[in-house]
Design a protein around this motif. Structure first.
Motif, PDB file in Angstrom:
ATOM      1  N   PHE A   1      38.958  49.537  78.487  1.00 29.07           N
ATOM      2  CA  PHE A   1      39.671  48.863  79.567  1.00 29.07           C
ATOM      3  C   PHE A   1      40.103  47.470  79.133  1.00 29.07           C
ATOM      4  O   PHE A   1      41.224  47.048  79.438  1.00 29.07           O
ATOM      5  N   ARG A   2      39.249  46.752  78.451  1.00 30.04           N
ATOM      6  CA  ARG A   2      39.621  45.402  78.004  1.00 30.04           C
ATOM      7  C   ARG A   2      40.827  45.464  77.060  1.00 30.04           C
ATOM      8  O   ARG A   2      41.704  44.614  77.126  1.00 30.04           O
ATOM      9  N   SER A   3      40.865  46.474  76.207  1.00 27.50           N
ATOM     10  CA  SER A   3      42.028  46.648  75.317  1.00 27.50           C
ATOM     11  C   SER A   3      43.281  46.940  76.133  1.00 27.50           C
ATOM     12  O   SER A   3      44.359  46.405  75.859  1.00 27.50           O
ATOM     13  N   LEU A   4      43.137  47.802  77.131  1.00 25.15           N
ATOM     14  CA  LEU A   4      44.261  48.131  77.995  1.00 25.15           C
ATOM     15  C   LEU A   4      44.745  46.896  78.755  1.00 25.15           C
ATOM     16  O   LEU A   4      45.950  46.661  78.876  1.00 25.15           O
ATOM     17  N   CYS A   5      43.819  46.112  79.231  1.00 24.52           N
ATOM     18  CA  CYS A   5      44.172  44.897  79.968  1.00 24.52           C
ATOM     19  C   CYS A   5      44.907  43.917  79.045  1.00 24.52           C
ATOM     20  O   CYS A   5      45.891  43.289  79.449  1.00 24.52           O
ATOM     21  N   GLY A   6      44.448  43.806  77.804  1.00 22.91           N
ATOM     22  CA  GLY A   6      45.136  42.959  76.835  1.00 22.91           C
ATOM     23  C   GLY A   6      46.544  43.461  76.543  1.00 22.91           C
ATOM     24  O   GLY A   6      47.491  42.675  76.428  1.00 22.91           O
ATOM     25  N   ALA A   7      46.691  44.789  76.444  1.00 25.18           N
ATOM     26  CA  ALA A   7      48.019  45.372  76.229  1.00 25.18           C
ATOM     27  C   ALA A   7      48.923  45.100  77.430  1.00 25.18           C
ATOM     28  O   ALA A   7      50.111  44.798  77.272  1.00 25.18           O
ATOM     29  N   GLY A   8      48.340  45.192  78.627  1.00 25.50           N
ATOM     30  CA  GLY A   8      49.119  44.896  79.830  1.00 25.50           C
ATOM     31  C   GLY A   8      49.568  43.445  79.871  1.00 25.50           C
ATOM     32  O   GLY A   8      50.704  43.148  80.256  1.00 25.50           O
ATOM     33  N   LEU A   9      48.689  42.536  79.447  1.00 25.81           N
ATOM     34  CA  LEU A   9      49.043  41.118  79.403  1.00 25.81           C
ATOM     35  C   LEU A   9      50.155  40.877  78.391  1.00 25.81           C
ATOM     36  O   LEU A   9      51.144  40.206  78.683  1.00 25.81           O
ATOM     37  N   ALA A  10      50.000  41.446  77.188  1.00 26.54           N
ATOM     38  CA  ALA A  10      51.023  41.264  76.149  1.00 26.54           C
ATOM     39  C   ALA A  10      52.368  41.838  76.613  1.00 26.54           C
ATOM     40  O   ALA A  10      53.422  41.230  76.399  1.00 26.54           O
ATOM     41  N   SER A  11      52.320  42.999  77.246  1.00 28.31           N
ATOM     42  CA  SER A  11      53.542  43.618  77.734  1.00 28.31           C
ATOM     43  C   SER A  11      54.187  42.776  78.828  1.00 28.31           C
ATOM     44  O   SER A  11      55.412  42.626  78.869  1.00 28.31           O
ATOM     45  N   SER A  12      53.376  42.204  79.697  1.00 27.74           N
ATOM     46  CA  SER A  12      53.909  41.366  80.773  1.00 27.74           C
ATOM     47  C   SER A  12      54.538  40.090  80.229  1.00 27.74           C
ATOM     48  O   SER A  12      55.551  39.623  80.758  1.00 27.74           O
ATOM     49  N   VAL A  13      53.951  39.535  79.188  1.00 24.97           N
ATOM     50  CA  VAL A  13      54.547  38.355  78.554  1.00 24.97           C
ATOM     51  C   VAL A  13      55.912  38.729  77.983  1.00 24.97           C
ATOM     52  O   VAL A  13      56.895  38.001  78.142  1.00 24.97           O
ATOM     53  N   GLY A  14      55.989  39.891  77.334  1.00 21.25           N
ATOM     54  CA  GLY A  14      57.269  40.358  76.807  1.00 21.25           C
ATOM     55  C   GLY A  14      58.281  40.610  77.910  1.00 21.25           C
ATOM     56  O   GLY A  14      59.463  40.254  77.778  1.00 21.25           O
TER      57      GLY A  14
END
Length: 155
Positions: A16-29
């Protein structure tokens, strides 16, 4: 007066933490695209209607495709869908860069990339929300969704 003991919750799963990090990176993009594409378009034209069209191209897919991509997220393997969507988003951005650098109808390329990225964003967001129950315990769903929402809004 003594302080009452606090109960510390265990951390959420590594997945989940990895997924949350991916979601954050995607949102920044997504945020960079939301701001950057109109700026890029303003270097190509000064027509306000064409500039507004970039924002429409970015957000129109939410109206057109969100139900379809939500249904796909419910039926397909969400991890693979998320990975495929991110690869396709990278290809769209690289294609836009090549089109602008090559002078190949750069404003049309901005429109196409904006629409493509907006369409793929609907699939990513739908899959991201749908995969959370697979990664955390039922008791942690509220906390996990809160973290995910905060990550998406921060981006």
């Amino acid at each position: 007066m003594t302080k009452p003991p606090t109960t510390r919750r265990p951390p959420l799963s590594r997945e989940f933490r990895s997924l949350c990090g991916a979601g954050l990176a995607s949102s920044v993009g997504d945020g960079a695209v939301f701001v950057g594409f109109p700026i890029l378009a303003s270097t190509l034209t000064h027509d306000a209607r064409l500039l507004a069209g970039v924002a429409v191209a970015q957000r129109l897919p939410w109206l057109v495709f969100s139900l379809l991509t939500g249904a796909l997220a419910d039926r397909w393997d969400r991890r693979r869908l998320i990975g495929a969507v991110e690869i396709l988003r990278m290809v769209a951005v690289l294609g836009l860069g090549a089109a602008v650098a090559g002078g190949f109808h750069p404003l049309a390329a901005v429109y196409l990339a904006a629409f493509s990225l907006g369409s793929l964003e609907t699939a990513f967001t739908g899959s991201l929300g749908a995969i959370v129950p697979q990664l955390v315990a039922r008791a942690d769903l509220g906390r996990a969704n809160g973290y995910l929402y905060a990550a998406q809004m921060s981006g």
